[in-house]
Design a protein around this motif. Sequence first.
Motif, short mmCIF file in Angstrom:
data_model
loop_
_atom_site.label_atom_id
_atom_site.label_comp_id
_atom_site.label_asym_id
_atom_site.label_seq_id
_atom_site.Cartn_x
_atom_site.Cartn_y
_atom_site.Cartn_z
N THR A 164 -1.85 10.40 -2.85
CA THR A 164 -2.82 9.97 -3.86
C THR A 164 -2.47 8.56 -4.34
O THR A 164 -1.36 8.08 -4.13
CB THR A 164 -2.83 10.90 -5.08
OG1 THR A 164 -1.53 10.87 -5.69
CG2 THR A 164 -3.17 12.32 -4.70
N LYS A 165 -3.44 7.93 -4.99
CA LYS A 165 -3.21 6.61 -5.57
C LYS A 165 -2.47 6.75 -6.89
O LYS A 165 -2.80 7.62 -7.70
CB LYS A 165 -4.54 5.91 -5.84
CG LYS A 165 -5.32 5.56 -4.60
CD LYS A 165 -6.61 4.88 -5.00
CE LYS A 165 -7.40 4.50 -3.77
NZ LYS A 165 -8.62 3.78 -4.13
N ILE A 166 -1.49 5.90 -7.10
CA ILE A 166 -0.79 5.87 -8.39
C ILE A 166 -1.70 5.25 -9.45
O ILE A 166 -1.75 5.70 -10.58
CB ILE A 166 0.54 5.11 -8.27
CG1 ILE A 166 1.49 5.90 -7.35
CG2 ILE A 166 1.16 4.88 -9.63
CD1 ILE A 166 2.78 5.19 -7.05
N GLU A 167 -2.45 4.21 -9.05
CA GLU A 167 -3.43 3.57 -9.92
C GLU A 167 -4.75 3.51 -9.17
O GLU A 167 -4.78 3.14 -7.99
CB GLU A 167 -2.98 2.16 -10.31
CG GLU A 167 -1.68 2.13 -11.10
CD GLU A 167 -1.23 0.71 -11.42
OE1 GLU A 167 -2.11 -0.15 -11.63
OE2 GLU A 167 -0.03 0.47 -11.44
N ASP A 168 -5.85 3.84 -9.83
CA ASP A 168 -7.15 3.94 -9.17
C ASP A 168 -7.59 2.70 -8.41
O ASP A 168 -8.21 2.81 -7.36
CB ASP A 168 -8.24 4.31 -10.19
CG ASP A 168 -8.15 5.76 -10.63
OD1 ASP A 168 -7.52 6.56 -9.92
OD2 ASP A 168 -8.71 6.07 -11.70
N GLU A 169 -7.29 1.52 -8.91
CA GLU A 169 -7.78 0.30 -8.27
C GLU A 169 -6.92 -0.16 -7.07
O GLU A 169 -7.28 -1.07 -6.37
CB GLU A 169 -7.91 -0.84 -9.29
CG GLU A 169 -6.60 -1.36 -9.85
CD GLU A 169 -6.05 -0.53 -11.00
OE1 GLU A 169 -4.92 -0.82 -11.42
OE2 GLU A 169 -6.71 0.39 -11.48
N LYS A 170 -5.79 0.49 -6.84
CA LYS A 170 -4.90 0.11 -5.74
C LYS A 170 -5.35 0.75 -4.43
O LYS A 170 -5.99 1.79 -4.42
CB LYS A 170 -3.46 0.54 -6.05
CG LYS A 170 -2.91 -0.02 -7.33
CD LYS A 170 -2.65 -1.49 -7.20
CE LYS A 170 -1.98 -2.01 -8.47
NZ LYS A 170 -1.64 -3.38 -8.41
N ASN A 214 1.94 1.94 -3.39
CA ASN A 214 0.84 2.37 -4.25
C ASN A 214 0.55 3.86 -4.12
O ASN A 214 -0.20 4.41 -4.91
CB ASN A 214 -0.45 1.61 -3.92
CG ASN A 214 -0.38 0.15 -4.28
OD1 ASN A 214 0.40 -0.25 -5.13
ND2 ASN A 214 -1.19 -0.66 -3.64
N GLN A 233 0.82 -1.21 0.00
CA GLN A 233 0.00 0.00 0.00
C GLN A 233 0.86 1.26 0.00
O GLN A 233 0.52 2.25 -0.66
CB GLN A 233 -0.96 0.01 1.19
CG GLN A 233 -2.10 -0.96 1.01
CD GLN A 233 -3.22 -0.73 2.00
OE1 GLN A 233 -3.37 0.34 2.57
NE2 GLN A 233 -4.03 -1.75 2.21
#
Length: 65
Positions: free
Chosen positions: A28-34, A15, A12
């Motif tokens: 922030t999230k690097i990838e939306d689904e992570k 991510n 996490q």
Amino acid sequence: LRHGGEPRLREQVLNAGMQPTPYGWRLTKIEDEKKIDAPVALSLAAFIAETAHIEDGAGPQILVF
């Protein structure tokens, strides 16, 4: 922040990214689904504990939420 190497927490943390805003940095999230729930919670806890320590001068703080 430090942790004991727990694999899900490490994943996490990796991510999460930093994004500048007019109010300071934002995780922030690097990838939306992570997921990044754990590093966000740890960052908030560290910030609150540090702020309370500076304002109170009462020594190390423990935060429960």
